[in-house]
Design a protein around this motif. Structure first.
Motif, PDB file in Angstrom:
ATOM      1  N   VAL A   1      -2.003   8.846   1.188  1.00 46.14           N
ATOM      2  CA  VAL A   1      -2.184  10.003   0.310  1.00 46.14           C
ATOM      3  C   VAL A   1      -2.904  11.132   1.044  1.00 46.14           C
ATOM      4  CG1 VAL A   1      -3.338  10.815  -1.796  1.00 46.14           C
ATOM      5  CG2 VAL A   1      -2.112   8.629  -1.800  1.00 46.14           C
ATOM      6  N   ARG A   2      -3.852  10.780   1.922  1.00 50.58           N
ATOM      7  CA  ARG A   2      -4.637  11.807   2.632  1.00 50.58           C
ATOM      8  C   ARG A   2      -3.796  12.676   3.559  1.00 50.58           C
ATOM      9  NH1 ARG A   2      -9.088   8.033   2.422  1.00 50.58           N
ATOM     10  NH2 ARG A   2      -8.360   6.995   4.321  1.00 50.58           N
ATOM     11  N   ARG A   3      -2.556  12.281   3.806  1.00 50.90           N
ATOM     12  CA  ARG A   3      -1.674  13.145   4.586  1.00 50.90           C
ATOM     13  C   ARG A   3      -1.299  14.407   3.796  1.00 50.90           C
ATOM     14  NH1 ARG A   3       2.498   8.281   6.308  1.00 50.90           N
ATOM     15  NH2 ARG A   3       1.028   7.090   7.622  1.00 50.90           N
ATOM     16  N   HIS A   4      -1.481  14.351   2.481  1.00 52.26           N
ATOM     17  CA  HIS A   4      -1.052  15.449   1.628  1.00 52.26           C
ATOM     18  C   HIS A   4      -2.185  16.075   0.828  1.00 52.26           C
ATOM     19  CE1 HIS A   4       3.081  14.148   2.432  1.00 52.26           C
ATOM     20  NE2 HIS A   4       2.648  12.924   2.234  1.00 52.26           N
ATOM     21  N   ARG A   5      -3.249  15.310   0.556  1.00 51.82           N
ATOM     22  CA  ARG A   5      -4.345  15.834  -0.246  1.00 51.82           C
ATOM     23  C   ARG A   5      -5.571  14.954  -0.031  1.00 51.82           C
ATOM     24  NH1 ARG A   5      -2.432  16.030  -6.024  1.00 51.82           N
ATOM     25  NH2 ARG A   5      -4.606  16.559  -6.417  1.00 51.82           N
ATOM     26  N   PRO A   6      -6.787  15.448  -0.294  1.00 51.26           N
ATOM     27  CA  PRO A   6      -7.981  14.617  -0.101  1.00 51.26           C
ATOM     28  C   PRO A   6      -8.007  13.445  -1.075  1.00 51.26           C
ATOM     29  CG  PRO A   6      -8.553  16.714  -1.128  1.00 51.26           C
ATOM     30  CD  PRO A   6      -7.123  16.830  -0.718  1.00 51.26           C
ATOM     31  N   ALA A   7      -8.370  12.284  -0.553  1.00 49.02           N
ATOM     32  CA  ALA A   7      -8.447  11.065  -1.374  1.00 49.02           C
ATOM     33  C   ALA A   7      -9.514  10.144  -0.804  1.00 49.02           C
ATOM     34  CB  ALA A   7      -7.102  10.355  -1.418  1.00 49.02           C
ATOM     35  N   VAL A   8     -10.270   9.542  -1.697  1.00 50.87           N
ATOM     36  CA  VAL A   8     -11.360   8.639  -1.316  1.00 50.87           C
ATOM     37  C   VAL A   8     -11.241   7.363  -2.127  1.00 50.87           C
ATOM     38  CG1 VAL A   8     -13.872   8.337  -1.247  1.00 50.87           C
ATOM     39  CG2 VAL A   8     -12.885  10.586  -0.782  1.00 50.87           C
ATOM     40  N   VAL A   9     -11.450   6.222  -1.463  1.00 48.54           N
ATOM     41  CA  VAL A   9     -11.499   4.940  -2.173  1.00 48.54           C
ATOM     42  C   VAL A   9     -12.935   4.682  -2.607  1.00 48.54           C
ATOM     43  CG1 VAL A   9     -11.097   2.450  -2.053  1.00 48.54           C
ATOM     44  CG2 VAL A   9      -9.575   4.033  -0.840  1.00 48.54           C
ATOM     45  N   ALA A  10     -13.123   4.370  -3.872  1.00 48.78           N
ATOM     46  CA  ALA A  10     -14.461   4.112  -4.403  1.00 48.78           C
ATOM     47  C   ALA A  10     -14.448   2.801  -5.176  1.00 48.78           C
ATOM     48  CB  ALA A  10     -14.907   5.259  -5.305  1.00 48.78           C
TER      49      ALA A  10
ATOM     50  N   GLY B   1       0.817  -1.212   0.000  1.00 56.21           N
ATOM     51  CA  GLY B   1       0.000   0.000   0.000  1.00 56.21           C
ATOM     52  C   GLY B   1       0.847   1.257   0.000  1.00 56.21           C
ATOM     53  N   ASP B   2       1.981   1.210   0.700  1.00 57.01           N
ATOM     54  CA  ASP B   2       2.910   2.345   0.672  1.00 57.01           C
ATOM     55  C   ASP B   2       3.432   2.579  -0.743  1.00 57.01           C
ATOM     56  OD1 ASP B   2       2.704   2.932   3.349  1.00 57.01           O
ATOM     57  OD2 ASP B   2       4.482   1.804   3.940  1.00 57.01           O
ATOM     58  N   LEU B   3       3.795   1.487  -1.427  1.00 58.84           N
ATOM     59  CA  LEU B   3       4.301   1.619  -2.791  1.00 58.84           C
ATOM     60  C   LEU B   3       3.214   2.152  -3.728  1.00 58.84           C
ATOM     61  CD1 LEU B   3       6.364  -1.695  -3.085  1.00 58.84           C
ATOM     62  CD2 LEU B   3       7.252   0.622  -2.741  1.00 58.84           C
ATOM     63  N   LEU B   4       1.992   1.662  -3.560  1.00 60.77           N
ATOM     64  CA  LEU B   4       0.890   2.152  -4.395  1.00 60.77           C
ATOM     65  C   LEU B   4       0.649   3.637  -4.140  1.00 60.77           C
ATOM     66  CD1 LEU B   4      -1.371   1.623  -6.414  1.00 60.77           C
ATOM     67  CD2 LEU B   4      -2.808   0.842  -4.515  1.00 60.77           C
ATOM     68  N   ALA B   5       0.762   4.068  -2.889  1.00 61.14           N
ATOM     69  CA  ALA B   5       0.585   5.489  -2.572  1.00 61.14           C
ATOM     70  C   ALA B   5       1.612   6.346  -3.312  1.00 61.14           C
ATOM     71  CB  ALA B   5       0.697   5.712  -1.068  1.00 61.14           C
TER      72      ALA B   5
END
Length: 234
Positions: free
Chosen positions: A132-141, A81-85
């Protein structure tokens, strides 16, 4: 001492160097790339959104992906997940940071998630979104469902494209759950491995069909069959 205890009681070994102890030792984890890059498959599926990855699909990364997807090694989701981020950050580097990212995981084949007890790519995408949300808004859909496709092992690029054609859709209830604000988000298709690009292109097609065109594809790794930095027809 921790590594010795893990080896003694669990018999675990590093997937990268086979050192007894943690499934990924600190040395092998430190060797993972921190830089996202564009990785076009060869040939490039027509219209494929720009694909971003962090690693090549071999060595420790391949062992992590296979362990997480096929062997129930749930703990690998944090590293993957870190790599995907990082791939998502690369894909979104030039986008307005005030606009939310809508991360859409590629769905498993019907029944695969039930057999393993979790949706592998969705799990990685949730970890990535939290980073990612540490830097910008992100939502999983998780908007997409699979109608089913044959196992792609052994198929060439053309065979994979034909196999995946029409295999995904975005059901109306899933689409209805999106808030009006998220309809204007930047959509990024997320996967664990980019091979020929046929799976990502099918996910892209299904999202485009409901008015959600992806701006990019983000994956943990890509197979080493890569083309030039920019596809020749662009």
């Amino acid at each position: 001492m921790l590594d010795e205890a893990l080896d003694l009681f669990l018999g675990s070994r590093c997937v990268g160097c086979d050192l007894p102890g943690r499934m990924l030792c600190p040395t092998c984890r430190a060797a993972l790339s921190g830089t996202a890059q564009v990785a076009w498959p060869t040939p490039v599926p027509e219209g494929l959104a720009t694909p971003w990855v962090v690693e090549a699909y071999d060595g420790a990364v391949r062992a992590l992906v296979v362990g997480h997807k096929d062997r129930g090694q749930w703990g690998h989701r944090r590293v993957l997940g870190d790599l995907l981020a990082r791939a998502v950050h690369g894909a979104a580097a030039d986008l307005d940071p005030r606009v939310p990212l809508l991360l859409v995981p590629v769905p498993s084949r019907p029944g695969a998630g039930r057999r393993r007890g979790y949706e592998a790519t969705a799990a990685l995408t949730h970890v990535a979104a939290a980073r990612v949300r540490r830097h910008r808004p992100a939502v999983v859909a998780p908007l997409l469902v699979s109608r089913g496709a044959a196992d792609q092992a052994g198929l060439d690029a053309g065979g994979r494209a034909a196999n995946m054609a029409g295999s995904m859709r975005c059901p109306s209830p899933s689409l209805a759950r999106l808030g009006r604000r998220l309809r204007h988000a930047h959509v990024v298709v997320c996967d664990d491995v980019l091979t020929t690009g046929s799976t990502a292109r099918e996910a892209q097609r299904a999202l485009e069909a409901v008015g959600l065109p992806p701006v990019a594809v983000a994956a943990v790794a890509a197979t080493r069959r890569r083309g030039p930095a920019v596809p020749p027809d662009r």
